[in-house]
Design a protein around this motif. Structure first.
Motif, PDB file in Angstrom:
ATOM      1  N   VAL A  80       0.859  -1.186   0.000  1.00  0.00           N
ATOM      2  CA  VAL A  80       0.000   0.000   0.000  1.00  0.00           C
ATOM      3  C   VAL A  80       0.895   1.236   0.000  1.00  0.00           C
ATOM      4  N   ILE A  81       0.684   2.124  -0.966  1.00  0.00           N
ATOM      5  CA  ILE A  81       1.581   3.266  -1.173  1.00  0.00           C
ATOM      6  C   ILE A  81       0.768   4.544  -1.362  1.00  0.00           C
ATOM      7  N   LEU A  82       1.250   5.617  -0.755  1.00  0.00           N
ATOM      8  CA  LEU A  82       0.673   6.943  -0.979  1.00  0.00           C
ATOM      9  C   LEU A  82       1.774   7.851  -1.502  1.00  0.00           C
ATOM     10  N   CYS A  83       1.569   8.397  -2.698  1.00  0.00           N
ATOM     11  CA  CYS A  83       2.572   9.274  -3.318  1.00  0.00           C
ATOM     12  C   CYS A  83       2.059  10.711  -3.335  1.00  0.00           C
ATOM     13  N   ILE A  84       2.870  11.625  -2.819  1.00  0.00           N
ATOM     14  CA  ILE A  84       2.521  13.046  -2.741  1.00  0.00           C
ATOM     15  C   ILE A  84       3.490  13.824  -3.622  1.00  0.00           C
ATOM     16  N   THR A  85       2.945  14.609  -4.556  1.00  0.00           N
ATOM     17  CA  THR A  85       3.799  15.261  -5.550  1.00  0.00           C
ATOM     18  C   THR A  85       3.709  16.784  -5.507  1.00  0.00           C
ATOM     19  N   LEU A  86       4.657  17.391  -6.195  1.00  0.00           N
ATOM     20  CA  LEU A  86       4.638  18.832  -6.425  1.00  0.00           C
ATOM     21  C   LEU A  86       3.320  19.219  -7.092  1.00  0.00           C
ATOM     22  N   SER A  87       2.827  20.411  -6.789  1.00  0.00           N
ATOM     23  CA  SER A  87       1.562  20.881  -7.348  1.00  0.00           C
ATOM     24  C   SER A  87       1.518  20.724  -8.864  1.00  0.00           C
ATOM     25  N   SER A  88       0.394  20.251  -9.362  1.00  0.00           N
ATOM     26  CA  SER A  88       0.214  20.064 -10.805  1.00  0.00           C
ATOM     27  C   SER A  88       0.246  21.388 -11.559  1.00  0.00           C
ATOM     28  N   THR A  89       0.127  22.500 -10.843  1.00  0.00           N
ATOM     29  CA  THR A  89       0.212  23.823 -11.471  1.00  0.00           C
ATOM     30  C   THR A  89       1.587  24.059 -12.076  1.00  0.00           C
ATOM     31  N   PHE A  90       2.608  23.446 -11.488  1.00  0.00           N
ATOM     32  CA  PHE A  90       3.982  23.756 -11.872  1.00  0.00           C
ATOM     33  C   PHE A  90       4.712  22.632 -12.589  1.00  0.00           C
ATOM     34  N   SER A  91       4.142  21.444 -12.608  1.00  0.00           N
ATOM     35  CA  SER A  91       4.919  20.320 -13.121  1.00  0.00           C
ATOM     36  C   SER A  91       4.022  19.184 -13.598  1.00  0.00           C
ATOM     37  N   ALA A  92       4.588  18.372 -14.489  1.00  0.00           N
ATOM     38  CA  ALA A  92       3.906  17.159 -14.956  1.00  0.00           C
ATOM     39  C   ALA A  92       4.220  15.976 -14.053  1.00  0.00           C
ATOM     40  N   CYS A  93       4.807  16.237 -12.914  1.00  0.00           N
ATOM     41  CA  CYS A  93       5.216  15.172 -11.999  1.00  0.00           C
ATOM     42  C   CYS A  93       4.046  14.257 -11.637  1.00  0.00           C
ATOM     43  N   ILE A  94       2.918  14.844 -11.275  1.00  0.00           N
ATOM     44  CA  ILE A  94       1.779  14.036 -10.846  1.00  0.00           C
ATOM     45  C   ILE A  94       1.226  13.204 -12.001  1.00  0.00           C
ATOM     46  N   ARG A  95       1.294  13.731 -13.212  1.00  0.00           N
ATOM     47  CA  ARG A  95       0.834  12.973 -14.384  1.00  0.00           C
ATOM     48  C   ARG A  95       1.676  11.720 -14.571  1.00  0.00           C
ATOM     49  N   ASN A  96       2.997  11.867 -14.493  1.00  0.00           N
ATOM     50  CA  ASN A  96       3.890  10.714 -14.647  1.00  0.00           C
ATOM     51  C   ASN A  96       3.669   9.691 -13.541  1.00  0.00           C
ATOM     52  N   CYS A  97       3.421  10.203 -12.341  1.00  0.00           N
ATOM     53  CA  CYS A  97       3.174   9.325 -11.199  1.00  0.00           C
ATOM     54  C   CYS A  97       1.894   8.513 -11.406  1.00  0.00           C
ATOM     55  N   LYS A  98       0.851   9.161 -11.896  1.00  0.00           N
ATOM     56  CA  LYS A  98      -0.425   8.477 -12.110  1.00  0.00           C
ATOM     57  C   LYS A  98      -0.336   7.437 -13.226  1.00  0.00           C
ATOM     58  N   ILE A  99       0.447   7.731 -14.254  1.00  0.00           N
ATOM     59  CA  ILE A  99       0.641   6.755 -15.332  1.00  0.00           C
ATOM     60  C   ILE A  99       1.328   5.508 -14.781  1.00  0.00           C
ATOM     61  N   ALA A 100       2.361   5.730 -13.964  1.00  0.00           N
ATOM     62  CA  ALA A 100       3.078   4.605 -13.357  1.00  0.00           C
ATOM     63  C   ALA A 100       2.161   3.805 -12.437  1.00  0.00           C
ATOM     64  N   LYS A 101       1.323   4.512 -11.705  1.00  0.00           N
ATOM     65  CA  LYS A 101       0.375   3.850 -10.794  1.00  0.00           C
ATOM     66  C   LYS A 101      -0.493   2.844 -11.541  1.00  0.00           C
ATOM     67  N   GLU A 102      -0.991   3.231 -12.709  1.00  0.00           N
ATOM     68  CA  GLU A 102      -1.876   2.353 -13.484  1.00  0.00           C
ATOM     69  C   GLU A 102      -1.148   1.134 -14.031  1.00  0.00           C
ATOM     70  N   MET A 103       0.168   1.192 -14.066  1.00  0.00           N
ATOM     71  CA  MET A 103       0.957   0.077 -14.597  1.00  0.00           C
ATOM     72  C   MET A 103       1.287  -0.961 -13.528  1.00  0.00           C
ATOM     73  N   VAL A 104       1.021  -0.618 -12.272  1.00  0.00           N
ATOM     74  CA  VAL A 104       1.295  -1.540 -11.161  1.00  0.00           C
ATOM     75  C   VAL A 104      -0.015  -2.209 -10.755  1.00  0.00           C
ATOM     76  N   LYS A 105      -0.098  -3.510 -10.916  1.00  0.00           N
ATOM     77  CA  LYS A 105      -1.354  -4.226 -10.703  1.00  0.00           C
ATOM     78  C   LYS A 105      -1.448  -4.936  -9.355  1.00  0.00           C
ATOM     79  N   ASP A 106      -0.313  -5.121  -8.682  1.00  0.00           N
ATOM     80  CA  ASP A 106      -0.337  -5.924  -7.455  1.00  0.00           C
ATOM     81  C   ASP A 106      -0.231  -5.091  -6.181  1.00  0.00           C
ATOM     82  N   LYS A 107      -0.399  -3.754  -6.313  1.00  0.00           N
ATOM     83  CA  LYS A 107      -0.309  -2.895  -5.138  1.00  0.00           C
ATOM     84  C   LYS A 107      -1.410  -1.837  -5.180  1.00  0.00           C
ATOM     85  N   LYS A 108      -1.804  -1.392  -4.000  1.00  0.00           N
ATOM     86  CA  LYS A 108      -2.775  -0.306  -3.887  1.00  0.00           C
ATOM     87  C   LYS A 108      -2.007   1.001  -3.782  1.00  0.00           C
ATOM     88  N   ILE A 109      -2.190   1.886  -4.762  1.00  0.00           N
ATOM     89  CA  ILE A 109      -1.444   3.145  -4.800  1.00  0.00           C
ATOM     90  C   ILE A 109      -2.412   4.315  -4.937  1.00  0.00           C
TER      91      ILE A 109
END
Length: 294
Positions: free
Chosen positions: A95-124
Motif C-alpha cells: 500500500v503506497i501513498l505518493c505526494i507530488t509537487l503541485s500540478s500547477t507547476f509540473s507534470a510530476c503528478i501525471r507521470n506518477c499516475k501513469i506509473a500507478k496504473e501500470m502496477v497491478k499488485d499494489k494499492k497506490i
C-alpha cells in the motif's frame, strides 16, 4: 502504567502493515527526517550546460546555485514514468501513498499516475500537494506520521488532502531578476524591481502563487514573514527554508521561536529545482496551524 486496553491498541498498531509514503525531491525534507520516517524520495532531474543531474544525488545544492548565479543554461524536469514505476515495484509495502509537487507547476503528478496504473499488485493513491518545496514536505511528513499511527489508507488520504488546502509557503527573494526567466512576470516589472533593489515576497497556497509585498531590504521582509505567521492560529508547524544562506536561515528560526508559538520547527535547504526561478539567498517558510479543523 500501561493498561490492558492501551496494550491491545499498541499491538494493533504494530500489526498494521505500514503504508509507504513516497514524494519527490522538490519537497525539501531534511535527510534525517527522511530516514527517521522512512519516506521514499524520487528525484527530479535538471540539466546544466547540457549535462544531466539527479536532484540531491549527483551534485551538491551549493554547486547548483553557483551554476545558476553564473548564468549557465538550466532546465528542470520531473521524474519519468519509469522512475516512479521502478520505485513502486521495488517497495516491499503493498500500500503506497505518493505526494507530488503541485500540478500547477509540473507534470510530476501525471507521470506518477501513469506509473500507478501500470502496477497491478499494489494499492497506490496519488495526491497533489497543491504546494511545493517544504510545503509539499510538510504534507509528506504529516501523512507518514498518520501511517505510523496505524491509520487506514482512506483516512490518511482524506486527512492529507484536507491539510493540503491549508498549508502555505511564503518566500522572500533576494532579487526579482530570476523570476523573469520563468515568464511569470513582465520584463518591465523585473527591470523596475532590479533598479530599486526590491525584494518580492510571494505566497504559494492551493496551487497558486500570489504576490504579497515588495520590500526594500531583508529586515523588512523578515518582519513581514513574522507578521504572516502571527496571523495564524497557534501552535504552528513550521519549516524555514534558505537558498544557500544557512546563516540567515538559522537567524529566522531563532526569531520565529522567540515570536511565535510553534509545535515544531526545522531548517532545510530550498530545492534548486525551484531555486532556478528564485536565485540564491531566498529565505522563506512553509507552515500550517495545528488548531485548524481536520
Amino acid at each position: 502504567m500501561l493498561t490492558y486496553v492501551k496494550y491491545l491498541e499498541y499491538c494493533k498498531i504494530k500489526l498494521v502493515k505500514r503504508i509507504k509514503i513516497v514524494t519527490d525531491s522538490v519537497s525539501c525534507i531534511p535527510k534525517e527526517i527522511i530516514k527517521k520516517l522512512d519516506i521514499k524520495v524520487v528525484p527530479f532531474y535538471f540539466k546544466i550546460d547540457n549535462k544531466e543531474y539527479k536532484d540531491g544525488i549527483d551534485i551538491d545544492t551549493r554547486d547548483v546555485y553557483k551554476f545558476v548565479e553564473e548564468g549557465y543554461p538550466f532546465r528542470a524536469y520531473p521524474p519519468k514514468v519509469e522512475d516512479f514505476l521502478n520505485v513502486f515495484n521495488s517497495l516491499k509495502e503493498k500500500v503506497i501513498l505518493c505526494i507530488t509537487l503541485s500540478s500547477t507547476f509540473s507534470a510530476c503528478i501525471r507521470n506518477c499516475k501513469i506509473a500507478k496504473e501500470m502496477v497491478k499488485d499494489k494499492k497506490i493513491e496519488v495526491i497533489d500537494s497543491l504546494n511545493g518545496a517544504a510545503g509539499e514536505g510538510l504534507l509528506a511528513i504529516y501523512a507518514s506520521r498518520l501511517s505510523e499511527k496505524g491509520k487506514k489508507l482512506t483516512e490518511i488520504v482524506s486527512l492529507t488532502k484536507r491539510l493540503a488546502t491549508r498549508i502555505k509557503t511564503v518566500v522572500m527573494l533576494d532579487t526579482i531578476k530570476y523570476v523573469f526567466r520563468t515568464g511569470r512576470i513582465p520584463k518591465t516589472l523585473s527591470n523596475f524591481g532590479s533598479l530599486f533593489s526590491l525584494k518580492p515576497i510571494l505566497m504559494l497556497h492551493n496551487g497558486k502563487i500570489k504576490p504579497v509585498k515588495l520590500v526594500r531590504n531583508k529586515d523588512r521582509g523578515i518582519q513581514k514573514l513574522l507578521e504572516i505567521l502571527l496571523r495564524e492560529k497557534e501552535p504552528l508547524h513550521v519549516v524555514v527554508m534558505h537558498a544557500d544562506d544557512e546563516i540567515e536561515g538559522r537567524k529566522l528560526v531563532k526569531k520565529i521561536k522567540e515570536t511565535v508559538a510553534v509545535r515544531e520547527i526545522f531548517l532545510t535547504e530550498f530545492t534548486p529545482i525551484m531555486g532556478f526561478a528564485t536565485g540564491k539567498k531566498l529565505i522563506g517558510v512553509s507552515f500550517y496551524s495545528e488548531r485548524g479543523e481536520l
